[in-house]
Design an enzyme around this catalytic site. Structure first.
Site, PDB file in Angstrom:
ATOM      1  N   ARG A 240       0.838  -1.203   0.000  1.00 22.11           N
ATOM      2  CA  ARG A 240       0.000   0.000   0.000  1.00 22.11           C
ATOM      3  C   ARG A 240       0.874   1.255   0.000  1.00 22.11           C
ATOM      4  O   ARG A 240       2.093   1.177   0.189  1.00 22.11           O
ATOM      5  CB  ARG A 240      -0.996  -0.017   1.171  1.00 22.11           C
ATOM      6  CG  ARG A 240      -0.386  -0.358   2.534  1.00 22.11           C
ATOM      7  CD  ARG A 240      -1.076   0.326   3.653  1.00 22.11           C
ATOM      8  NE  ARG A 240      -0.995   1.761   3.512  1.00 22.11           N
ATOM      9  CZ  ARG A 240       0.099   2.485   3.763  1.00 22.11           C
ATOM     10  NH1 ARG A 240       1.221   1.919   4.174  1.00 22.11           N
ATOM     11  NH2 ARG A 240       0.089   3.799   3.619  1.00 22.11           N
ATOM     12  N   GLY A 241       0.190   2.412  -0.172  1.00 19.05           N
ATOM     13  CA  GLY A 241       0.930   3.671  -0.355  1.00 19.05           C
ATOM     14  C   GLY A 241       1.186   3.793  -1.856  1.00 19.05           C
ATOM     15  O   GLY A 241       1.675   2.840  -2.486  1.00 19.05           O
TER      16      GLY A 241
ATOM     17  N   CYS B 255      -1.831   9.399   8.045  1.00 20.50           N
ATOM     18  CA  CYS B 255      -1.670   8.130   7.322  1.00 20.50           C
ATOM     19  C   CYS B 255      -0.189   7.690   7.351  1.00 20.50           C
ATOM     20  O   CYS B 255       0.587   8.120   8.218  1.00 20.50           O
ATOM     21  CB  CYS B 255      -2.183   8.263   5.884  1.00 20.50           C
ATOM     22  SG  CYS B 255      -2.427   6.674   5.057  1.00 20.50           S
TER      23      CYS B 255
ATOM     24  N   SER C 269       2.954   7.668   4.691  1.00 12.81           N
ATOM     25  CA  SER C 269       3.469   8.004   3.364  1.00 12.81           C
ATOM     26  C   SER C 269       4.982   7.841   3.378  1.00 12.81           C
ATOM     27  O   SER C 269       5.678   8.458   4.191  1.00 12.81           O
ATOM     28  CB  SER C 269       3.089   9.450   3.028  1.00 12.81           C
ATOM     29  OG  SER C 269       4.015  10.002   2.122  1.00 12.81           O
TER      30      SER C 269
ATOM     31  N   ASP D 102      -1.951  10.627  -3.310  1.00 12.51           N
ATOM     32  CA  ASP D 102      -2.303   9.492  -4.184  1.00 12.51           C
ATOM     33  C   ASP D 102      -2.465   9.963  -5.620  1.00 12.51           C
ATOM     34  O   ASP D 102      -2.056   9.279  -6.553  1.00 12.51           O
ATOM     35  CB  ASP D 102      -3.580   8.804  -3.695  1.00 12.51           C
ATOM     36  CG  ASP D 102      -3.256   7.888  -2.532  1.00 12.51           C
ATOM     37  OD1 ASP D 102      -3.227   8.380  -1.392  1.00 12.51           O
ATOM     38  OD2 ASP D 102      -2.972   6.702  -2.787  1.00 12.51           O
TER      39      ASP D 102
HETATM   40  C1  RUB Z   1      -2.060   5.736   1.582  1.00  8.82           C
HETATM   41  C2  RUB Z   1      -2.039   7.224   1.449  1.00  8.82           C
HETATM   42  C3  RUB Z   1      -0.691   7.869   1.359  1.00  8.82           C
HETATM   43  C4  RUB Z   1      -0.327   8.040  -0.146  1.00  8.82           C
HETATM   44  C5  RUB Z   1       1.131   8.436  -0.329  1.00  8.82           C
HETATM   45  O1  RUB Z   1      -3.339   5.191   1.444  1.00  8.82           O
HETATM   46  O2  RUB Z   1      -3.051   7.879   1.336  1.00  8.82           O
HETATM   47  O3  RUB Z   1      -0.706   9.145   1.928  1.00  8.82           O
HETATM   48  O4  RUB Z   1      -0.558   6.836  -0.834  1.00  8.82           O
HETATM   49  O5  RUB Z   1       1.967   7.404   0.131  1.00  8.82           O
HETATM   50  P1  RUB Z   1      -3.512   3.586   1.550  1.00  8.82           P
HETATM   51  P2  RUB Z   1       3.461   7.224  -0.415  1.00  8.82           P
HETATM   52  O6  RUB Z   1      -2.959   3.149   2.861  1.00  8.82           O
HETATM   53  O7  RUB Z   1      -4.994   3.389   1.413  1.00  8.82           O
HETATM   54  O8  RUB Z   1      -2.762   2.990   0.361  1.00  8.82           O
HETATM   55  O9  RUB Z   1       4.161   8.499  -0.087  1.00  8.82           O
HETATM   56  O10 RUB Z   1       3.989   6.043   0.348  1.00  8.82           O
HETATM   57  O11 RUB Z   1       3.386   6.983  -1.878  1.00  8.82           O
END
Ligand code: RUB
Length: 328
Positions: A26-27, A133, A135, A202
């Site tokens: 995820r992320g 969250c 990130s 995202d």
């Molecule tokens: C994760 C989320 C993160 C972004 C950026 O949502 O909203 O803020 O994806 O993350 P989920 P990154 O847990 O539903 O995937 O910086 O790691 O790309």
């Protein structure tokens, strides 16, 4: 190997597809890099007729794109790889997929590194930073500032209902950064105690809207009301060329069972439980996007799209998603 509709898809690729769907992976950044990795594995392990390679890899691409709908980094990753074989077939196409997937992963990791340097410059010694969250981009900025010897502290939200904030708290604590973990609903109480907010991204639309974990827009609103800077740390792959071409961003709606239990739903049949995974923050509330290209004001989002993808790419991407991936 797992049986696809026409093709056999390697088990590792199915694992990545399931991993993204189940949020084990995820992320937005990690999802994109994993999708590129999946295309690479699919190409490396392809043992079928080489004449069938292009439709096969499009089938895999289609399955990847369908895993989660909101983060544009996923179609951007897939498009980066697939668009390079539009005039190729057979072994040439197979080798190009492997090379392009590697290229994408390297590019995206470099972007992360570069944006962390740029983001760390915005953080002053003694700053308290709020985040939401989990990130990877935000953590990399915070880690860079910490490694530069800046004495920072972080206030981070739980991020209900999936509690990704616990990952952030654990990671920051393991680095040594002092972190205070708070319920999402207490953000406004703490906003006056922070110097800046940094969240991930995202998707960023061409007109500067930020789509990120649900709750982000409330934090942005609280930051705006209190005059606190609100940044989003993001690699260029979160900017959406398709939004320039008029494409919608779909907000993922997840199971109510992530919010309440099955027993609770049965006991309260008249209650409608909704669980949107992301929300939209308008550009007015965003101080800037911390990107690998520099700190970009929201209204300049379209320039990143032009510079990194080309304005035509949005139309091409939409066409590819709508037509070529319409394989059932
Ligand atoms: C994760 C989320 C993160 C972004 C950026 O949502 O909203 O803020 O994806 O993350 P989920 P990154 O847990 O539903 O995937 O910086 O790691 O790309």
């Amino acid at each position: 190997m797992v049986e696809g509709r026409h093709w056999r898809i390697p088990r590792e690729v199915e694992d990545i597809i399931d991993g993204i769907k189940s949020m084990r992976i995820r992320g937005a950044g990690k999802i994109a890099r994993s999708a590129a990795e999946a295309l690479k594995i699919a190409a490396l392990k392809y043992r079928g007729d080489l004449k069938e390679f292009t439709p096969y890899i499009n089938y895999v691409a289609h399955k990847l794109i369908r895993t989660r709908p909101t983060a544009v980094s996923l179609p951007n990753a897939v498009f980066y790889v697939i668009s390079r074989i539009k005039d190729l077939t057979g072994e040439d196409a197979r080798e190009t997929v492997i090379k392009a997937a590697d290229e994408f992963i390297t590019l995206s990791k470099k972007a992360l590194d570069r944006l962390s340097e740029i983001g760390a410059k915005l953080i002053k010694d003694g700053y308290v930073i709020m985040t939401h969250c989990h990130s990877t981009a935000v953590v990399s900025v915070l880690q860079k500032a910490w490694n530069q010897g800046k004495s920072i502290r972080v206030i981070n939200t739980e991020t209900r209902p999936k509690f990704q904030g616990r990952i952030t708290a654990r990671v920051l604590a393991s680095i040594g950064i002092p972190v205070t973990h708070i319920p999402d609903s207490s953000v406004r109480m703490f906003i006056n105690r922070v110097d800046m907010v940094i969240v991930g991204a995202d998707t960023i639309t061409s007109d500067g809207h930020l789509i990120n974990k649900v709750g982000t827009s409330l934090i942005a609103l609280a930051a705006w009301e209190s005059g606190t800077s609100f940044y989003s740390a993001t690699e260029f792959i979160k900017f959406s060329p398709a939004s320039f071409a008029g494409g919608d961003v779909i907000i993922e709606e997840r199971s109510p069972l992530e919010v309440v239990s099955e027993d609770w739903i049965k006991a309260n049949p008249k209650v409608n439980v909704l669980n949107p995974a992301f929300d939209v923050t308008p550009p007015e509330y965003i101080t800037g996007f911390i990107t690998d290209l520099g700190v970009i004001p929201p209204k300049a989002a379209v320039l990143v799209i032009k510079e990194m993808f080309g304005l035509e790419s949005g139309y091409m991407q939409l066409k590819l998603i709508e037509e070529e991936y319409a394989i059932e």
